[in-house]
Each structure stands twice: as structure tokens, then as C-alpha cells.
Write a protein that holds these residues in place. Sequence first.
Motif, PDB file in Angstrom:
ATOM      1  N   ILE A 271       2.273  -3.775   1.664  1.00  0.00           N
ATOM      2  CA  ILE A 271       0.919  -3.237   1.588  1.00  0.00           C
ATOM      3  C   ILE A 271       0.211  -3.604   2.881  1.00  0.00           C
ATOM      4  CG2 ILE A 271      -1.323  -3.420   0.445  1.00  0.00           C
ATOM      5  CD1 ILE A 271       0.179  -3.963  -2.170  1.00  0.00           C
ATOM      6  N   GLY A 272      -0.326  -2.598   3.559  1.00  0.00           N
ATOM      7  CA  GLY A 272      -1.125  -2.846   4.753  1.00  0.00           C
ATOM      8  C   GLY A 272      -2.502  -3.330   4.329  1.00  0.00           C
ATOM      9  N   ALA A 273      -2.813  -4.569   4.652  1.00  0.00           N
ATOM     10  CA  ALA A 273      -4.050  -5.200   4.190  1.00  0.00           C
ATOM     11  C   ALA A 273      -5.162  -5.093   5.229  1.00  0.00           C
ATOM     12  CB  ALA A 273      -3.796  -6.672   3.868  1.00  0.00           C
ATOM     13  N   LYS A 274      -6.337  -4.699   4.764  1.00  0.00           N
ATOM     14  CA  LYS A 274      -7.512  -4.677   5.639  1.00  0.00           C
ATOM     15  C   LYS A 274      -8.023  -6.097   5.855  1.00  0.00           C
ATOM     16  CE  LYS A 274      -8.669  -0.286   3.581  1.00  0.00           C
ATOM     17  NZ  LYS A 274      -9.483   0.346   2.557  1.00  0.00           N
ATOM     18  N   GLN A 275      -8.039  -6.890   4.803  1.00  0.00           N
ATOM     19  CA  GLN A 275      -8.481  -8.294   4.846  1.00  0.00           C
ATOM     20  C   GLN A 275      -7.389  -9.129   4.175  1.00  0.00           C
ATOM     21  OE1 GLN A 275     -11.319  -9.359   6.331  1.00  0.00           O
ATOM     22  NE2 GLN A 275     -11.712  -7.247   6.944  1.00  0.00           N
ATOM     23  N   LEU A 276      -6.340  -9.457   4.916  1.00  0.00           N
ATOM     24  CA  LEU A 276      -5.170 -10.079   4.328  1.00  0.00           C
ATOM     25  C   LEU A 276      -5.470 -11.383   3.584  1.00  0.00           C
ATOM     26  CD1 LEU A 276      -1.630  -9.977   5.648  1.00  0.00           C
ATOM     27  CD2 LEU A 276      -2.472 -12.082   4.670  1.00  0.00           C
ATOM     28  N   PRO A 277      -6.256 -12.307   4.127  1.00  0.00           N
ATOM     29  CA  PRO A 277      -6.495 -13.553   3.374  1.00  0.00           C
ATOM     30  C   PRO A 277      -7.097 -13.316   1.989  1.00  0.00           C
ATOM     31  CG  PRO A 277      -7.186 -13.818   5.651  1.00  0.00           C
ATOM     32  CD  PRO A 277      -6.878 -12.354   5.459  1.00  0.00           C
ATOM     33  N   GLN A 278      -8.041 -12.388   1.880  1.00  0.00           N
ATOM     34  CA  GLN A 278      -8.662 -12.116   0.589  1.00  0.00           C
ATOM     35  C   GLN A 278      -7.684 -11.434  -0.369  1.00  0.00           C
ATOM     36  OE1 GLN A 278      -9.990 -11.505   3.560  1.00  0.00           O
ATOM     37  NE2 GLN A 278     -11.986 -12.482   3.624  1.00  0.00           N
TER      38      GLN A 278
ATOM     39  N   SER B 262      -5.509   8.324   8.290  1.00  0.00           N
ATOM     40  CA  SER B 262      -6.342   8.256   7.096  1.00  0.00           C
ATOM     41  C   SER B 262      -5.810   7.220   6.118  1.00  0.00           C
ATOM     42  CB  SER B 262      -6.402   9.616   6.411  1.00  0.00           C
ATOM     43  OG  SER B 262      -7.143   9.517   5.218  1.00  0.00           O
ATOM     44  N   ILE B 263      -6.649   6.230   5.796  1.00  0.00           N
ATOM     45  CA  ILE B 263      -6.236   5.171   4.880  1.00  0.00           C
ATOM     46  C   ILE B 263      -7.211   5.001   3.729  1.00  0.00           C
ATOM     47  CG2 ILE B 263      -4.920   3.878   6.580  1.00  0.00           C
ATOM     48  CD1 ILE B 263      -7.404   2.093   6.938  1.00  0.00           C
ATOM     49  N   GLU B 264      -8.223   5.828   3.678  1.00  0.00           N
ATOM     50  CA  GLU B 264      -9.225   5.700   2.618  1.00  0.00           C
ATOM     51  C   GLU B 264      -8.798   6.480   1.385  1.00  0.00           C
ATOM     52  OE1 GLU B 264     -11.728   3.543   2.866  1.00  0.00           O
ATOM     53  OE2 GLU B 264     -10.933   3.105   4.845  1.00  0.00           O
ATOM     54  N   GLY B 265      -9.248   6.041   0.244  1.00  0.00           N
ATOM     55  CA  GLY B 265      -9.004   6.758  -0.997  1.00  0.00           C
ATOM     56  C   GLY B 265      -7.608   6.539  -1.557  1.00  0.00           C
ATOM     57  N   PHE B 266      -7.303   7.278  -2.595  1.00  0.00           N
ATOM     58  CA  PHE B 266      -6.017   7.153  -3.268  1.00  0.00           C
ATOM     59  C   PHE B 266      -4.899   7.578  -2.334  1.00  0.00           C
ATOM     60  CE2 PHE B 266      -2.802   8.948  -6.283  1.00  0.00           C
ATOM     61  CZ  PHE B 266      -2.396   7.732  -6.807  1.00  0.00           C
ATOM     62  N   LYS B 267      -3.870   6.762  -2.247  1.00  0.00           N
ATOM     63  CA  LYS B 267      -2.777   6.993  -1.310  1.00  0.00           C
ATOM     64  C   LYS B 267      -1.643   7.815  -1.904  1.00  0.00           C
ATOM     65  CE  LYS B 267      -3.918   2.576   0.777  1.00  0.00           C
ATOM     66  NZ  LYS B 267      -4.971   2.146  -0.102  1.00  0.00           N
ATOM     67  N   GLY B 268      -1.758   8.190  -3.203  1.00  0.00           N
ATOM     68  CA  GLY B 268      -0.703   8.965  -3.825  1.00  0.00           C
ATOM     69  C   GLY B 268       0.477   8.123  -4.268  1.00  0.00           C
TER      70      GLY B 268
ATOM     71  N   TYR C  68      -4.219   0.854 -15.919  1.00  0.00           N
ATOM     72  CA  TYR C  68      -4.219   0.870 -14.455  1.00  0.00           C
ATOM     73  C   TYR C  68      -5.329  -0.007 -13.901  1.00  0.00           C
ATOM     74  CZ  TYR C  68      -0.989   4.825 -14.188  1.00  0.00           C
ATOM     75  OH  TYR C  68       0.114   5.635 -14.266  1.00  0.00           O
ATOM     76  N   PHE C  69      -5.037  -0.619 -12.726  1.00  0.00           N
ATOM     77  CA  PHE C  69      -6.059  -1.386 -12.027  1.00  0.00           C
ATOM     78  C   PHE C  69      -5.902  -1.205 -10.527  1.00  0.00           C
ATOM     79  CE2 PHE C  69      -2.543  -4.443 -12.141  1.00  0.00           C
ATOM     80  CZ  PHE C  69      -2.619  -5.088 -10.912  1.00  0.00           C
ATOM     81  N   LEU C  70      -6.974  -1.553  -9.817  1.00  0.00           N
ATOM     82  CA  LEU C  70      -6.962  -1.582  -8.359  1.00  0.00           C
ATOM     83  C   LEU C  70      -7.046  -3.025  -7.912  1.00  0.00           C
ATOM     84  CD1 LEU C  70      -9.565   1.238  -7.570  1.00  0.00           C
ATOM     85  CD2 LEU C  70      -7.059   1.439  -7.607  1.00  0.00           C
ATOM     86  N   ASP C  71      -6.260  -3.380  -6.901  1.00  0.00           N
ATOM     87  CA  ASP C  71      -6.424  -4.701  -6.302  1.00  0.00           C
ATOM     88  C   ASP C  71      -7.671  -4.647  -5.417  1.00  0.00           C
ATOM     89  OD1 ASP C  71      -5.725  -3.684  -3.748  1.00  0.00           O
ATOM     90  OD2 ASP C  71      -3.719  -4.559  -3.783  1.00  0.00           O
TER      91      ASP C  71
ATOM     92  N   GLU D  75      -8.214  -4.164  -2.434  1.00  0.00           N
ATOM     93  CA  GLU D  75      -8.211  -3.164  -1.373  1.00  0.00           C
ATOM     94  C   GLU D  75      -7.851  -1.776  -1.905  1.00  0.00           C
ATOM     95  OE1 GLU D  75      -6.321  -4.323   2.252  1.00  0.00           O
ATOM     96  OE2 GLU D  75      -7.659  -6.044   2.458  1.00  0.00           O
ATOM     97  N   SER D  76      -8.046  -1.572  -3.191  1.00  0.00           N
ATOM     98  CA  SER D  76      -7.863  -0.279  -3.854  1.00  0.00           C
ATOM     99  C   SER D  76      -6.434   0.222  -3.901  1.00  0.00           C
ATOM    100  CB  SER D  76      -8.786   0.786  -3.235  1.00  0.00           C
ATOM    101  OG  SER D  76     -10.126   0.413  -3.431  1.00  0.00           O
ATOM    102  N   ASN D  77      -5.455  -0.691  -3.875  1.00  0.00           N
ATOM    103  CA  ASN D  77      -4.075  -0.310  -4.128  1.00  0.00           C
ATOM    104  C   ASN D  77      -3.924  -0.183  -5.639  1.00  0.00           C
ATOM    105  OD1 ASN D  77      -2.889  -0.482  -1.360  1.00  0.00           O
ATOM    106  ND2 ASN D  77      -3.687  -2.555  -1.554  1.00  0.00           N
ATOM    107  N   ALA D  78      -3.393   0.940  -6.081  1.00  0.00           N
ATOM    108  CA  ALA D  78      -3.309   1.236  -7.512  1.00  0.00           C
ATOM    109  C   ALA D  78      -2.050   0.641  -8.133  1.00  0.00           C
ATOM    110  CB  ALA D  78      -3.332   2.751  -7.733  1.00  0.00           C
ATOM    111  N   TRP D  79      -2.254  -0.056  -9.243  1.00  0.00           N
ATOM    112  CA  TRP D  79      -1.176  -0.674 -10.014  1.00  0.00           C
ATOM    113  C   TRP D  79      -1.248  -0.186 -11.453  1.00  0.00           C
ATOM    114  CZ3 TRP D  79       2.520  -4.312  -8.573  1.00  0.00           C
ATOM    115  CH2 TRP D  79       2.394  -4.840  -7.276  1.00  0.00           C
ATOM    116  N   GLU D  80      -0.082  -0.034 -12.060  1.00  0.00           N
ATOM    117  CA  GLU D  80       0.021   0.266 -13.488  1.00  0.00           C
ATOM    118  C   GLU D  80       0.699  -0.920 -14.160  1.00  0.00           C
ATOM    119  OE1 GLU D  80       2.054   3.593 -16.433  1.00  0.00           O
ATOM    120  OE2 GLU D  80       2.989   3.163 -14.503  1.00  0.00           O
TER     121      GLU D  80
END
Length: 143
Positions: A11-18, A67-73, A115-118, A120-125
Amino acid sequence: MIPERVSLITIGAKQLPQLRQFYQRLGWRELEFSSDSYCVFRTAGVLLSLFPLTELLKDAGLSQDYSIEGFKGITLAINVDQPGEVDTYMEEVRAAGGTVIREASDAFWGGRTAYFLDPESNAWEIAWNPDSVFDEKGAMISF
């Protein structure tokens, strides 16, 4: 022929420590060399790594304005052994700072899912499938 396996998900992290702290709060175990610059968590069969998004874009040969915003599919999934675990684990996700986007419910295909988002909005089931088969290490081998 390319081997039929997924070994590592990054996962490419915008704020890796958080983002790292979120997965730590879930209780996931890291490999010894993990740091706030690059970290890897153990899972059943696949390693999950967090890497700075800007560095991942460079490594993949993509431009910084990709483009990295929004749902990544893409969704990542955690399949569990019992239907009630979906509900239990979603509460743990919520307590760790995840955003529930779909509460646990029975699925049309006979399982239970949520479903949840971490952070940074990465989608998990989180899902229970009555037909899932796991190996001795907990990796799903069939459903």
C-alpha cells in the motif's frame, strides 16, 4: 509460466507512520526491520507492506500526478472462520480508528460481510464464507 501466487501486497502510504500505527492497533505483527520509512506486516500467506506513496510511484515508473484519490477499484479481504467474527472484528477496526463503510450483514451468497476504510481510505472487507477452506497456517486455499 508465472507462479500462481500473491506474495506481497504494498500500500502506497501518504502518511506512513500514522497508517503503520493503525495496523499496529489492530494487533498485527511486523517484521523486525520495520520502521516509519517502510514496514511489513505478517499475515496468513501474504505479507502486507506500507511504503511511502511518492517512493512507490517512482518505483513503479508512474508520474507524481498519477490519480490516487478516491476508490482505487481494489479491495483487500480478511476471511474469517465464523460468521460472528465479522461483527467482532469490525468493532476492533472501529476502535483502532478505521471507518466502517458497510456494517456487518448477511450476504446474498450465504456468508456474512462488512467493509471498512483504513486511515488512508484503502478499502478492506471482512467476510465469512461458509465454503472457505484454510490451510494449517490460516491462508485461504479455496471457497
